[in-house]
Write an enzyme that holds these catalytic residues in place. Sequence first.
Site, short mmCIF file in Angstrom:
data_model
loop_
_atom_site.label_atom_id
_atom_site.label_comp_id
_atom_site.label_asym_id
_atom_site.label_seq_id
_atom_site.Cartn_x
_atom_site.Cartn_y
_atom_site.Cartn_z
N HIS A 177 0.84 -1.20 0.00
CA HIS A 177 0.00 0.00 0.00
C HIS A 177 0.88 1.26 0.00
O HIS A 177 0.61 2.22 -0.72
CB HIS A 177 -0.89 0.05 1.25
CG HIS A 177 -1.94 -1.02 1.33
ND1 HIS A 177 -1.99 -1.94 2.34
CD2 HIS A 177 -2.99 -1.30 0.52
CE1 HIS A 177 -3.03 -2.74 2.16
NE2 HIS A 177 -3.65 -2.38 1.06
N ARG B 198 -1.55 -5.80 -8.56
CA ARG B 198 -0.39 -6.66 -8.27
C ARG B 198 -0.12 -7.61 -9.42
O ARG B 198 0.99 -7.75 -9.89
CB ARG B 198 -0.62 -7.46 -6.99
CG ARG B 198 -0.42 -6.63 -5.76
CD ARG B 198 -1.07 -7.24 -4.58
NE ARG B 198 -2.52 -7.10 -4.68
CZ ARG B 198 -3.34 -7.24 -3.67
NH1 ARG B 198 -2.88 -7.59 -2.48
NH2 ARG B 198 -4.63 -7.08 -3.81
N LYS C 86 -17.79 -6.28 6.55
CA LYS C 86 -16.52 -6.95 6.34
C LYS C 86 -15.79 -7.03 7.68
O LYS C 86 -15.47 -6.00 8.27
CB LYS C 86 -15.70 -6.13 5.32
CG LYS C 86 -14.72 -6.97 4.52
CD LYS C 86 -14.19 -6.17 3.36
CE LYS C 86 -12.93 -6.78 2.80
NZ LYS C 86 -12.35 -5.99 1.71
N SER D 46 -2.67 -7.80 2.59
CA SER D 46 -2.98 -7.75 4.01
C SER D 46 -3.38 -9.13 4.51
O SER D 46 -3.03 -9.53 5.62
CB SER D 46 -4.14 -6.78 4.28
OG SER D 46 -3.81 -5.50 3.84
P1 ADP Z 1 -9.77 -3.76 -0.67
O1 ADP Z 1 -10.44 -4.48 0.46
O2 ADP Z 1 -10.52 -2.58 -1.19
O3 ADP Z 1 -9.22 -4.65 -1.76
P2 ADP Z 1 -7.08 -3.43 0.27
O4 ADP Z 1 -6.65 -2.65 1.46
O5 ADP Z 1 -6.86 -4.88 0.30
O6 ADP Z 1 -8.56 -3.04 0.05
O7 ADP Z 1 -6.39 -2.83 -1.03
C1 ADP Z 1 -6.62 -1.53 -1.47
C2 ADP Z 1 -5.99 -1.37 -2.83
O8 ADP Z 1 -4.58 -1.53 -2.72
C3 ADP Z 1 -6.44 -2.40 -3.87
O9 ADP Z 1 -6.50 -1.77 -5.14
C4 ADP Z 1 -5.33 -3.43 -3.86
O10 ADP Z 1 -5.22 -4.08 -5.11
C5 ADP Z 1 -4.13 -2.53 -3.60
N1 ADP Z 1 -3.04 -3.27 -2.99
C6 ADP Z 1 -3.04 -4.03 -1.87
N2 ADP Z 1 -1.83 -4.59 -1.65
C7 ADP Z 1 -1.04 -4.18 -2.67
C8 ADP Z 1 0.32 -4.46 -3.06
N3 ADP Z 1 1.11 -5.28 -2.38
N4 ADP Z 1 0.78 -3.87 -4.17
C9 ADP Z 1 -0.03 -3.06 -4.91
N5 ADP Z 1 -1.30 -2.78 -4.62
C10 ADP Z 1 -1.81 -3.34 -3.53
#
Ligand code: ADP
Length: 160
Positions: A18, A91, A42, A129
């Site tokens: 992130h 990703r 969630k 995460s």
């Molecule tokens: P959500 O529950 O909306 O998917 P996340 O917190 O998991 O929320 O992710 C928010 C955004 O950040 C999403 O677009 C996800 O693809 C991106 N994201 C999460 N981890 C990574 C990473 N390691 N590299 C790039 N983008 C990421």
Amino acid sequence: MKKLAVYPGSFDPITNGHLDIIERAAALFDEVIVAILNNSAKKSLFTNEERKAQIAPLIKKFKNVKVDFFDGLLVDYMKKTKANACIRGLRAVTDLEYEFTLANINKKLSPKMETIFFMPSEKNTYLSSSVVKEVYQFGGELKDCVPSNIDKALKKKFKK
Ligand code: ADP
């Protein structure tokens, strides 16, 4: 006119992936809001307040990034904040289907809404995460993947 981007997500917890995306967005936009989704349906490991407190010190070094919460529709939050674009991270191809649907639905709801995708550096490509939580839950640690305050918070949460 200032260009504002909203980076929405669960951030449960925030990872180096992130932060990688935040850094890229901060370099291209005048202002970036990291928007934590208040989603009661969630189940999250950390509360919204915990997540906000974890993110705040990590974004201090970027003078144009702030953290906020939102609930309801992202398009409504974007209208409220007068954001120009929504930031999401890609990703791998596996993210594409979900992100494509989301971006299209948001465009249907608000035709002017643009979604901009950033790719993280290769080392953060496999980071999520959920994987982080899974490892810490069973007593492992991923110090290269999360900031130190998150490493500590995860250990405390799982009482290591
Ligand atoms: P959500 O529950 O909306 O998917 P996340 O917190 O998991 O929320 O992710 C928010 C955004 O950040 C999403 O677009 C996800 O693809 C991106 N994201 C999460 N981890 C990574 C990473 N390691 N590299 C790039 N983008 C990421």
